[in-house]
Scaffold this active site. Structure first.
Site, PDB file in Angstrom:
ATOM      1  N   LYS A  10       0.832  -1.202   0.000  1.00  0.00           N
ATOM      2  CA  LYS A  10       0.000   0.000   0.000  1.00  0.00           C
ATOM      3  C   LYS A  10       0.872   1.259   0.000  1.00  0.00           C
ATOM      4  O   LYS A  10       2.089   1.181   0.210  1.00  0.00           O
ATOM      5  CB  LYS A  10      -0.930  -0.034   1.224  1.00  0.00           C
ATOM      6  CG  LYS A  10      -1.963  -1.162   1.177  1.00  0.00           C
ATOM      7  CD  LYS A  10      -2.886  -1.107   2.396  1.00  0.00           C
ATOM      8  CE  LYS A  10      -3.946  -2.196   2.341  1.00  0.00           C
ATOM      9  NZ  LYS A  10      -4.862  -2.124   3.514  1.00  0.00           N
ATOM     10  N   TYR A  50     -12.279  -2.166  -3.352  1.00  0.00           N
ATOM     11  CA  TYR A  50     -12.791  -2.231  -1.979  1.00  0.00           C
ATOM     12  C   TYR A  50     -14.322  -2.215  -1.938  1.00  0.00           C
ATOM     13  O   TYR A  50     -14.910  -1.837  -0.920  1.00  0.00           O
ATOM     14  CB  TYR A  50     -12.202  -1.085  -1.151  1.00  0.00           C
ATOM     15  CG  TYR A  50     -10.795  -1.367  -0.656  1.00  0.00           C
ATOM     16  CD1 TYR A  50     -10.502  -2.527   0.060  1.00  0.00           C
ATOM     17  CD2 TYR A  50      -9.755  -0.463  -0.887  1.00  0.00           C
ATOM     18  CE1 TYR A  50      -9.217  -2.791   0.525  1.00  0.00           C
ATOM     19  CE2 TYR A  50      -8.466  -0.715  -0.424  1.00  0.00           C
ATOM     20  CZ  TYR A  50      -8.210  -1.877   0.287  1.00  0.00           C
ATOM     21  OH  TYR A  50      -6.939  -2.133   0.755  1.00  0.00           O
ATOM     22  N   ASN A 113      -1.925  -0.106   7.308  1.00  0.00           N
ATOM     23  CA  ASN A 113      -1.469  -1.471   7.604  1.00  0.00           C
ATOM     24  C   ASN A 113      -0.617  -2.100   6.502  1.00  0.00           C
ATOM     25  O   ASN A 113      -0.504  -3.321   6.402  1.00  0.00           O
ATOM     26  CB  ASN A 113      -2.635  -2.364   8.040  1.00  0.00           C
ATOM     27  CG  ASN A 113      -3.676  -2.539   6.950  1.00  0.00           C
ATOM     28  OD1 ASN A 113      -3.492  -2.053   5.831  1.00  0.00           O
ATOM     29  ND2 ASN A 113      -4.745  -3.242   7.263  1.00  0.00           N
ATOM     30  N   HIS A 116      -1.896  -5.318   1.341  1.00  0.00           N
ATOM     31  CA  HIS A 116      -3.171  -5.976   1.047  1.00  0.00           C
ATOM     32  C   HIS A 116      -2.890  -7.378   0.533  1.00  0.00           C
ATOM     33  O   HIS A 116      -1.926  -7.594  -0.198  1.00  0.00           O
ATOM     34  CB  HIS A 116      -3.946  -5.207  -0.029  1.00  0.00           C
ATOM     35  CG  HIS A 116      -5.122  -5.980  -0.567  1.00  0.00           C
ATOM     36  ND1 HIS A 116      -6.357  -5.952   0.038  1.00  0.00           N
ATOM     37  CD2 HIS A 116      -5.225  -6.856  -1.603  1.00  0.00           C
ATOM     38  CE1 HIS A 116      -7.181  -6.762  -0.632  1.00  0.00           C
ATOM     39  NE2 HIS A 116      -6.520  -7.322  -1.627  1.00  0.00           N
ATOM     40  N   GLU A 129      -9.556  -9.990  -7.976  1.00  0.00           N
ATOM     41  CA  GLU A 129      -8.572  -8.923  -7.785  1.00  0.00           C
ATOM     42  C   GLU A 129      -7.468  -8.995  -8.839  1.00  0.00           C
ATOM     43  O   GLU A 129      -7.020  -7.964  -9.343  1.00  0.00           O
ATOM     44  CB  GLU A 129      -7.993  -9.000  -6.365  1.00  0.00           C
ATOM     45  CG  GLU A 129      -9.049  -8.683  -5.319  1.00  0.00           C
ATOM     46  CD  GLU A 129      -8.574  -8.839  -3.883  1.00  0.00           C
ATOM     47  OE1 GLU A 129      -9.249  -8.306  -2.992  1.00  0.00           O
ATOM     48  OE2 GLU A 129      -7.532  -9.499  -3.639  1.00  0.00           O
TER      49      GLU A 129
HETATM   50  P1  DAT Z   1      -7.838  -6.915   5.221  1.00  0.00           P
HETATM   51  O1  DAT Z   1      -7.043  -5.796   4.589  1.00  0.00           O
HETATM   52  O2  DAT Z   1      -7.082  -7.570   6.354  1.00  0.00           O
HETATM   53  O3  DAT Z   1      -8.364  -7.903   4.221  1.00  0.00           O
HETATM   54  P2  DAT Z   1     -10.537  -5.852   5.377  1.00  0.00           P
HETATM   55  O4  DAT Z   1     -10.762  -6.423   4.023  1.00  0.00           O
HETATM   56  O5  DAT Z   1     -11.535  -6.170   6.446  1.00  0.00           O
HETATM   57  O6  DAT Z   1      -9.101  -6.226   5.938  1.00  0.00           O
HETATM   58  O7  DAT Z   1     -10.488  -4.254   5.273  1.00  0.00           O
HETATM   59  C1  DAT Z   1      -9.806  -3.631   4.214  1.00  0.00           C
HETATM   60  C2  DAT Z   1      -8.993  -2.486   4.766  1.00  0.00           C
HETATM   61  O8  DAT Z   1      -9.863  -1.495   5.318  1.00  0.00           O
HETATM   62  C3  DAT Z   1      -8.065  -2.873   5.918  1.00  0.00           C
HETATM   63  O9  DAT Z   1      -6.811  -3.321   5.427  1.00  0.00           O
HETATM   64  C4  DAT Z   1      -7.953  -1.600   6.696  1.00  0.00           C
HETATM   65  C5  DAT Z   1      -9.280  -0.929   6.482  1.00  0.00           C
HETATM   66  N1  DAT Z   1     -10.200  -1.182   7.599  1.00  0.00           N
HETATM   67  C6  DAT Z   1     -10.840  -2.338   7.874  1.00  0.00           C
HETATM   68  N2  DAT Z   1     -11.622  -2.228   8.954  1.00  0.00           N
HETATM   69  C7  DAT Z   1     -11.482  -0.944   9.382  1.00  0.00           C
HETATM   70  C8  DAT Z   1     -12.023  -0.171  10.479  1.00  0.00           C
HETATM   71  N3  DAT Z   1     -12.873  -0.712  11.334  1.00  0.00           N
HETATM   72  N4  DAT Z   1     -11.608   1.111  10.598  1.00  0.00           N
HETATM   73  C9  DAT Z   1     -10.748   1.664   9.729  1.00  0.00           C
HETATM   74  N5  DAT Z   1     -10.205   1.000   8.678  1.00  0.00           N
HETATM   75  C10 DAT Z   1     -10.565  -0.284   8.506  1.00  0.00           C
HETATM   76 MG    MG Z   2      -9.885  -7.862   2.855  1.00  0.00          MG
END
Ligand code: DAT
Ligand code: MG
Length: 152
Positions: A10, A50, A113, A116, A129
């Site tokens: 990212k 997303y 974080n 991805h 994706e």
């Molecule tokens: P991942 O990236 O582990 O697959 P995800 O698909 O649930 O996680 O979410 C996509 C991204 O969105 C994640 O990397 C960080 C952000 N994100 C997820 N939950 C969040 C929250 N509660 N508050 C802020 N950002 C969040």
């Molecule tokens: Mg995810």
């Protein structure tokens, strides 16, 4: 079973100079790089990538962040690659991620974080994706010389 997974360093990971380290971790593990693209994501691609999070309170911030600078989009291949990459990444929140994982070693904040990876609990998300980011002819089929030493 050999499979392909979509992985992306990212904008925070790129800006912090972590791309090489992250690529090294997957190489060291024995995964095979079959596609890579250094690029900046536009609004439309970000919203599609997303899409599952549309409507959630963090969605707009997430799209703004992912479009804020270049990313390194990649496809890695290997046995159980989708799940193994997720294990190497750690939890979604770096604060919950074990040391030794990418998010656990390089992050502190949920919204920054670093990496991805396709979701192993969402079958088909890897294909979706990969198709979204890569054309067929941008993925390379080849044999790596160490394959006989990596797999029994
Ligand atoms: P991942 O990236 O582990 O697959 P995800 O698909 O649930 O996680 O979410 C996509 C991204 O969105 C994640 O990397 C960080 C952000 N994100 C997820 N939950 C969040 C929250 N509660 N508050 C802020 N950002 C969040
Ligand atoms: Mg995810």
């Amino acid at each position: 079973m050999s499979e392909r997974t979509f992985v992306m360093v990212k904008p925070d990971g790129v800006q912090r100079g972590l791309t090489g380290e992250i690529v090294s971790r997957f190489e060291d593990r024995g995964l095979k790089l079959v596609g890579a693209k250094f690029m900046q994501i536009d609004q439309e691609l970000a919203e599609e990538h997303y899409g599952e999070h549309e409507g959630k309170p963090f969605f707009d911030g997430l799209v703004e962040f992912i479009t804020s600078g270049p990313v390194m989009a990649m496809v890695w291949e290997g046995d159980d690659a989708i799940r193994q990459v997720r294990r190497m990444m750690g939890e979604t929140d770096p604060a919950d991620s074990a040391p030794g994982t990418i998010r656990g070693d390089f992050g502190l904040d949920l919204g920054r974080n670093v990496i991805h990876g396709s979701d192993h609990e969402d079958p088909g998300s890897n294909e979706r994706e990969i198709d979204l980011f890569f054309d067929e002819d941008e993925l390379v089929d080849y044999e790596k010389v160490d394959e006989g030493w990596l797999y029994e």
